[in-house]
Design an enzyme around this catalytic site. Structure first.
Site, PDB file in Angstrom:
ATOM      1  N   ARG A  77       0.862  -1.187   0.000  1.00 58.77           N
ATOM      2  CA  ARG A  77       0.000   0.000   0.000  1.00 58.77           C
ATOM      3  C   ARG A  77       0.894   1.231   0.000  1.00 58.77           C
ATOM      4  O   ARG A  77       1.703   1.412   0.905  1.00 58.77           O
ATOM      5  CB  ARG A  77      -0.908   0.009   1.244  1.00 58.77           C
ATOM      6  CG  ARG A  77      -1.693   1.294   1.377  1.00 58.77           C
ATOM      7  CD  ARG A  77      -2.710   1.263   2.513  1.00 58.77           C
ATOM      8  NE  ARG A  77      -3.367   2.547   2.565  1.00 58.77           N
ATOM      9  CZ  ARG A  77      -3.250   3.423   3.569  1.00 58.77           C
ATOM     10  NH1 ARG A  77      -2.545   3.132   4.647  1.00 58.77           N
ATOM     11  NH2 ARG A  77      -3.868   4.589   3.504  1.00 58.77           N
ATOM     12  N   GLU A 167      -7.553   8.430   5.984  1.00 58.62           N
ATOM     13  CA  GLU A 167      -7.909   9.067   7.246  1.00 58.62           C
ATOM     14  C   GLU A 167      -8.447  10.492   7.117  1.00 58.62           C
ATOM     15  O   GLU A 167      -7.802  11.447   7.550  1.00 58.62           O
ATOM     16  CB  GLU A 167      -6.703   9.080   8.190  1.00 58.62           C
ATOM     17  CG  GLU A 167      -6.204   7.700   8.548  1.00 58.62           C
ATOM     18  CD  GLU A 167      -5.168   7.724   9.695  1.00 58.62           C
ATOM     19  OE1 GLU A 167      -4.748   8.818  10.090  1.00 58.62           O
ATOM     20  OE2 GLU A 167      -4.806   6.653  10.191  1.00 58.62           O
ATOM     21  N   TYR A 295      -4.371   2.087  15.858  1.00 56.84           N
ATOM     22  CA  TYR A 295      -3.141   2.202  16.635  1.00 56.84           C
ATOM     23  C   TYR A 295      -3.364   2.114  18.132  1.00 56.84           C
ATOM     24  O   TYR A 295      -2.504   1.674  18.867  1.00 56.84           O
ATOM     25  CB  TYR A 295      -2.438   3.528  16.314  1.00 56.84           C
ATOM     26  CG  TYR A 295      -1.852   3.531  14.934  1.00 56.84           C
ATOM     27  CD1 TYR A 295      -0.612   2.960  14.695  1.00 56.84           C
ATOM     28  CD2 TYR A 295      -2.546   4.073  13.852  1.00 56.84           C
ATOM     29  CE1 TYR A 295      -0.058   2.932  13.418  1.00 56.84           C
ATOM     30  CE2 TYR A 295      -2.011   4.050  12.572  1.00 56.84           C
ATOM     31  CZ  TYR A 295      -0.766   3.479  12.365  1.00 56.84           C
ATOM     32  OH  TYR A 295      -0.235   3.441  11.100  1.00 56.84           O
ATOM     33  N   GLU A 362      -3.492  -0.134   8.039  1.00 59.21           N
ATOM     34  CA  GLU A 362      -2.342   0.289   8.850  1.00 59.21           C
ATOM     35  C   GLU A 362      -2.511  -0.240  10.258  1.00 59.21           C
ATOM     36  O   GLU A 362      -3.597  -0.134  10.852  1.00 59.21           O
ATOM     37  CB  GLU A 362      -2.245   1.823   8.968  1.00 59.21           C
ATOM     38  CG  GLU A 362      -1.793   2.531   7.736  1.00 59.21           C
ATOM     39  CD  GLU A 362      -1.693   4.050   7.944  1.00 59.21           C
ATOM     40  OE1 GLU A 362      -1.437   4.503   9.085  1.00 59.21           O
ATOM     41  OE2 GLU A 362      -1.867   4.772   6.949  1.00 59.21           O
TER      42      GLU A 362
HETATM   43  C1  FCB Z   1      -1.513   7.355  10.526  1.00 55.05           C
HETATM   44  C2  FCB Z   1      -1.093   7.869   9.174  1.00 55.05           C
HETATM   45  C3  FCB Z   1       0.242   7.344   8.718  1.00 55.05           C
HETATM   46  C4  FCB Z   1       1.252   7.216   9.835  1.00 55.05           C
HETATM   47  C5  FCB Z   1       0.646   6.553  11.054  1.00 55.05           C
HETATM   48  C6  FCB Z   1       1.606   6.384  12.206  1.00 55.05           C
HETATM   49  O1  FCB Z   1      -2.424   8.241  11.099  1.00 55.05           O
HETATM   50  O2  FCB Z   1      -2.032   7.505   8.207  1.00 55.05           O
HETATM   51  O3  FCB Z   1       0.694   8.159   7.677  1.00 55.05           O
HETATM   52  O4  FCB Z   1       1.829   8.419  10.125  1.00 55.05           O
HETATM   53  O5  FCB Z   1      -0.491   7.242  11.467  1.00 55.05           O
END
Ligand code: FCB
Length: 455
Positions: A77, A167, A295, A362
């Site tokens: 990606r 995002e 995250y 991600e």
């Molecule tokens: C996300 C972003 C990515 C990266 C991560 C840690 O919010 O999409 O670009 O910076 O965080």
């Protein structure tokens, strides 16, 4: 070590984005983006870092694809830089910009790595910020669709899986309300305008892709952060409900239900841009998959004096180092390691949004990686992080969530926005002085995981 086993066809890949890795900002006709301007503004980025050189990926693309191949990645990606395709944001197309992504696509396919390009990962052409106030203006939504069409016409014969935006909430909120990202504004009405016009741009782009390349599959990438009440009181639960609407349902609800989440939307109506007739049906037209980034989780505490949200929204500062608090590991961003969170996100989509096909686009962590004298990089905390999150994703899949793939953030250390190069998210270590890439222990572990799937 035993790895979890995913169904055949499940895609394991890695993710990156243009401004964070490419460098070569003045090469082959690229125009400036809002991130060039912002990162060169004093005081905005830790250590005054910028993306001028980054990982020099633009010049090292072939080497980097070879690296992906050596890791056994099935998919990659990346994002396409709008200012490489339209240096002025609109008007004249820059063929050299298209050629770069065309070469990348061919090389990936030659190596059996499926490309998953994202059309907008925050690097808006500066010209559109200057001329229109960026996505505050709905003119930019249709310019985004024009740009999308140009790219899809050039690559749509080879690229199947497209995502429109990365995002939208973070771009709108960090960039226009909290002022921590480009273009650095601090206005709530600007935030709402950008949010709506981004989603509108997404809808227009989807329509355009369907028209010019109906064989393609398309989606959007949103970040999901489960918000829990700080205490088990009605007030904190109410605050958490609103905060979940503000961070999570603000994108999911328009996309899947064709309306903004209530009661949040009604409470903020004085701040909204005009939502015109037809906007919501454009935004909510069917897509083929959803990309989610996860995250961490957050907590909400009731605050009567914060009008519509009724919780603290000061934004969290970036930590200096990784740490353990109350026995819980935190990454060097200061984010709590909470693997259950990824499970909660997947369940939410199954239980409240009709179980759409999902890719985790991600997931990953920054830790304070340091090479040993012989150059080896061991990052056991990242191995643990990935292992625990991937197991939780696996559990959700076994419970019927329609999860199709997982992309680790990130392929290699890179320019982490406001934190500059101080935070390392890669499964590959980058020595910025020499641009040498070294696969970390987590990279070796990930390779093993992928390999184990085919046995
Ligand atoms: C996300 C972003 C990515 C990266 C991560 C840690 O919010 O999409 O670009 O910076 O965080």
């Amino acid at each position: 070590m035993e790895y979890p086993k995913f169904p055949p066809g499940f895609v394991f890949g890695a993710a990156s984005s243009a401004y964070q890795i490419e460098g070569a900002v003045n090469v082959d006709g690229r125009g400036p983006s809002v991130w060039d301007t912002f990162s060169h503004t004093k005081g905005k980025i830790r250590n005054s870092d910028n993306g001028d050189i980054a990982c020099d990926h633009y010049n090292r693309m072939a080497e980097d694809v070879a690296l992906m191949k050596s890791l056994g990645l099935k998919a990659y990606r990346f994002s396409i830089a709008w200012p490489r395709i339209y240096p002025d944001g609109e008007g004249q197309v820059n063929q050299k910009g298209l050629d770069f992504y065309s070469r990348l696509t061919d090389l990936l396919l030659k190596n059996d790595i499926t490309p998953f390009p994202t059309l907008f990962h925050w690097d808006l052409p500066q010209a559109l910020q200057t001329r229109y106030n960026g996505f505050e203006n709905r003119a930019v939504s249709s310019l985004f669709a024009d740009y999308t069409e140009t790219v899809v016409r050039a690559l749509g014969d080879r690229v199947v899986n497209w995502t429109t935006l990365n995002e939208p909430f973070e771009f709108a909120a960090l960039g226009h309300f909290l002022g921590q990202h480009a273009p650095g504004k601090t206005s709530l009405p600007a935030y709402f305008r950008v949010m709506h016009h981004l989603l509108l741009g997404h809808g227009m782009a989807v329509e355009r892709i369907r028209a010019v390349a109906p064989q393609c599959k398309m989606g959007i990438v949103v970040s999901l952060t489960p918000i829990h009440p700080q205490t088990d009181t009605d007030k904190d639960r109410q605050a958490a409900m609103l905060a979940n609407q503000f961070l999570n349902h603000i994108t999911l609800s328009p996309i899947y239900k064709g309306s903004y989440p209530e009661p949040l939307w009604g409470r903020t109506r004085l701040l909204h841009p005009a939502v015109k007739e037809g906007d919501m049906s454009l935004i909510s037209q069917p897509i083929d998959f959803l990309g989610i980034n996860n995250y961490q989780r957050e907590f909400a505490t009731f605050r009567w004096y914060v009008p519509f949200l009724q919780m603290d929204i000061s934004g969290s500062d970036i930590a200096d180092t990784e740490f353990v608090r109350d026995g819980v590991q935190h990454t060097s961003m200061g984010w709590e390691v909470y693997p259950q969170g990824i499970y909660e996100c997947l369940r939410l989509l199954k239980d409240e949004y009709n179980n759409p096909p999902v890719y985790i686009t991600e997931n990953g962590a920054a830790f304070d990686d340091r090479p040993l004298e012989d150059g080896t990089v061991n990052d056991p905390l990242r191995v643990q992080f990935l292992d625990s999150y991937i197991r939780k994703a696996h559990q959700a899949l076994e419970e019927g969530c329609d999860l199709r793939g997982y992309f680790v953030w990130s392929l290699m250390d890179n320019f982490e926005w406001a934190a500059g190069y101080s935070k390392r998210f890669g499964i590959v270590y980058v020595d910025y002085a020499t641009q040498k890439r070294t696969v970390k222990e987590s990279g070796r572990w990930y390779k093993g995981l992928i390999h184990a799937q085919s046995r």
